[in-house]
Design a protein around this motif. Structure first.
Motif, short mmCIF file in Angstrom:
data_model
loop_
_atom_site.label_atom_id
_atom_site.label_comp_id
_atom_site.label_asym_id
_atom_site.label_seq_id
_atom_site.Cartn_x
_atom_site.Cartn_y
_atom_site.Cartn_z
N GLU A 52 4.71 -4.82 7.32
CA GLU A 52 5.31 -3.49 7.24
C GLU A 52 6.10 -3.23 5.97
O GLU A 52 6.52 -2.10 5.73
CB GLU A 52 6.20 -3.25 8.46
CG GLU A 52 5.41 -3.20 9.75
CD GLU A 52 6.28 -2.88 10.96
OE1 GLU A 52 7.39 -2.35 10.79
OE2 GLU A 52 5.83 -3.17 12.08
N THR A 53 6.35 -4.25 5.17
CA THR A 53 7.16 -4.04 3.97
C THR A 53 6.30 -3.93 2.73
O THR A 53 5.24 -4.55 2.62
CB THR A 53 8.18 -5.18 3.79
OG1 THR A 53 7.52 -6.43 3.77
CG2 THR A 53 9.23 -5.16 4.88
N PHE A 54 6.78 -3.12 1.82
CA PHE A 54 6.10 -2.89 0.55
C PHE A 54 6.35 -4.08 -0.35
O PHE A 54 7.46 -4.60 -0.38
CB PHE A 54 6.64 -1.61 -0.09
CG PHE A 54 5.96 -1.25 -1.38
CD1 PHE A 54 4.75 -0.61 -1.37
CD2 PHE A 54 6.55 -1.58 -2.59
CE1 PHE A 54 4.12 -0.30 -2.56
CE2 PHE A 54 5.93 -1.27 -3.78
CZ PHE A 54 4.70 -0.62 -3.76
N PRO A 55 5.41 -4.52 -1.07
CA PRO A 55 4.06 -4.06 -1.31
C PRO A 55 3.00 -4.80 -0.47
O PRO A 55 1.83 -4.45 -0.50
CB PRO A 55 3.85 -4.33 -2.79
CG PRO A 55 4.67 -5.56 -3.05
CD PRO A 55 5.84 -5.47 -2.11
N SER A 56 3.44 -5.81 0.34
CA SER A 56 2.44 -6.57 1.10
C SER A 56 1.75 -5.71 2.17
O SER A 56 0.64 -6.02 2.59
CB SER A 56 3.05 -7.82 1.73
OG SER A 56 4.11 -7.48 2.59
N ASN A 57 2.40 -4.62 2.59
CA ASN A 57 1.76 -3.74 3.57
C ASN A 57 0.48 -3.10 3.02
O ASN A 57 -0.45 -2.82 3.77
CB ASN A 57 2.73 -2.68 4.09
CG ASN A 57 3.20 -1.73 3.02
OD1 ASN A 57 3.17 -2.03 1.82
ND2 ASN A 57 3.68 -0.58 3.44
N ILE A 58 0.42 -2.90 1.72
CA ILE A 58 -0.78 -2.33 1.10
C ILE A 58 -1.94 -3.34 1.22
O ILE A 58 -3.05 -2.98 1.64
CB ILE A 58 -0.52 -1.97 -0.38
CG1 ILE A 58 0.52 -0.84 -0.46
CG2 ILE A 58 -1.81 -1.58 -1.09
CD1 ILE A 58 1.05 -0.58 -1.85
N VAL A 59 -1.66 -4.58 0.89
CA VAL A 59 -2.68 -5.63 0.98
C VAL A 59 -3.09 -5.82 2.45
O VAL A 59 -4.27 -5.96 2.76
CB VAL A 59 -2.18 -6.95 0.36
CG1 VAL A 59 -3.18 -8.07 0.56
CG2 VAL A 59 -1.88 -6.75 -1.12
N ALA A 60 -2.11 -5.80 3.35
CA ALA A 60 -2.40 -5.95 4.79
C ALA A 60 -3.31 -4.83 5.27
O ALA A 60 -4.26 -5.08 6.03
CB ALA A 60 -1.10 -5.96 5.59
N GLY A 61 -3.06 -3.62 4.83
CA GLY A 61 -3.90 -2.49 5.21
C GLY A 61 -5.31 -2.61 4.66
O GLY A 61 -6.30 -2.34 5.36
N ILE A 62 -5.43 -3.04 3.43
CA ILE A 62 -6.75 -3.18 2.80
C ILE A 62 -7.60 -4.21 3.53
O ILE A 62 -8.78 -4.01 3.77
CB ILE A 62 -6.59 -3.56 1.30
CG1 ILE A 62 -6.00 -2.39 0.52
CG2 ILE A 62 -7.93 -3.99 0.71
CD1 ILE A 62 -5.58 -2.75 -0.91
N PHE A 63 -6.97 -5.33 3.92
CA PHE A 63 -7.71 -6.43 4.53
C PHE A 63 -7.66 -6.43 6.06
O PHE A 63 -8.17 -7.35 6.69
CB PHE A 63 -7.23 -7.77 3.97
CG PHE A 63 -7.61 -7.96 2.52
CD1 PHE A 63 -8.92 -8.29 2.18
CD2 PHE A 63 -6.69 -7.78 1.51
CE1 PHE A 63 -9.28 -8.45 0.85
CE2 PHE A 63 -7.03 -7.94 0.18
CZ PHE A 63 -8.33 -8.27 -0.15
#
Length: 189
Positions: A149-160
Motif C-alpha cells: 500500500e505504500t508508494f512506490p512499491s504499491n505501483i510495482v505490486a499493482g503491475i505484478f
C-alpha cells in the motif's frame, strides 16, 4: 548525450522495479512461511489429540459427545481449504480441549494419570506455540501489506498483481469481557 540520459533513467527505473519486485516476493514468502509455522503446530496438535482422547476414554464416564466433537473439529482443521477456515476450526478445537481439561478436574484418577499429564503439558505447549505463531503471522502479514500500500512499491505490486494477505482474527466469543461476580463468595461482607 540525450540517449545516455534516457538509458540511465531506464536503467534506474529497471533497478527500482526489480528491487521492489524482489522485496515484495520476499515479504510474500515470509507471510507464507509464517502460515506454514502455524500449520506445523496445528498438525502437531492434531497428532496429539488421538492419544489424549484414548487416555480420557479409558475413564468411561467422560462425555462421549465432547470426544466426538473434538474428533470432528480435528478433522475440520486437517481438511480446511484456507488459513481462515483452519483457524476458525482451530479456535473451536482449542475451546473443546480446554473443556476436556476442565472436566478432567472431576476425575482424580485421570488427573493423576502420567500419560494424561504428559499429553496435557504437550497440548498446552503446542497451544502456546500456535498463539505465538499467530502473532508472528499477523506481524509479517502487516509488513507485507504495508509494502503493498505504500508508494512506490504499491505501483510495482499493482503491475505484478500482488494481493494483500488476510490477518488472523480473534473469534468474537473470545473478545467478550468475562463477568466477575464476587457477590456469592462472601468476600467483602
Amino acid at each position: 548525450m540525450t540517449f545516455i540520459i534516457i538509458l540511465i533513467i531506464v536503467a534506474v527505473l529497471a533497478f527500482f522495479v526489480v528491487g521492489a519486485y524482489n522485496t515484495l516476493v520476499k515479504s510474500r514468502m515470509q507471510t507464507q512461511e509464517a502460515w506454514s509455522q502455524i500449520d506445523v503446530q496445528l498438525k502437531r496438535r492434531n497428532d496429539l489429540i488421538p492419544n489424549l482422547l484414548e487416555t480420557v476414554k479409558g475413564y468411561g464416564k467422560y462425555e462421549q459427545a465432547t470426544l466426538e466433537k473434538v474428533t470432528q473439529l480435528r478433522n475440520q482443521v486437517a481438511s480446511a481449504a484456507s488459513p481462515a477456515e483452519a483457524m476458525q476450526a482451530s479456535d473451536a478445537l482449542s475451546r473443546q480441549i480446554s473443556g476436556i481439561f476442565a472436566v478432567a478436574e472431576s476425575y482424580p484418577d485421570l488427573k493423576a494419570n502420567t500419560n494424561y499429564l504428559k499429553l496435557q503439558e504437550e497440548l498446552t505447549n503446542t497451544e502456546n506455540k500456535i498463539a505465538y505463531s499467530r502473532q508472528l503471522y499477523n506481524s509479517v502479514t502487516s509488513n507485507y501489506n504495508v509494502k503493498l500500500e505504500t508508494f512506490p512499491s504499491n505501483i510495482v505490486a499493482g503491475i505484478f498483481g500482488f494481493k494483500a494477505a488476510d490477518f488472523l482474527k480473534t473469534p468474537e466469543e473470545e473478545k467478550a469481557v468475562p463477568k466477575v461476580d464476587f457477590g456469592s463468595t462472601g468476600l467483602g461482607d
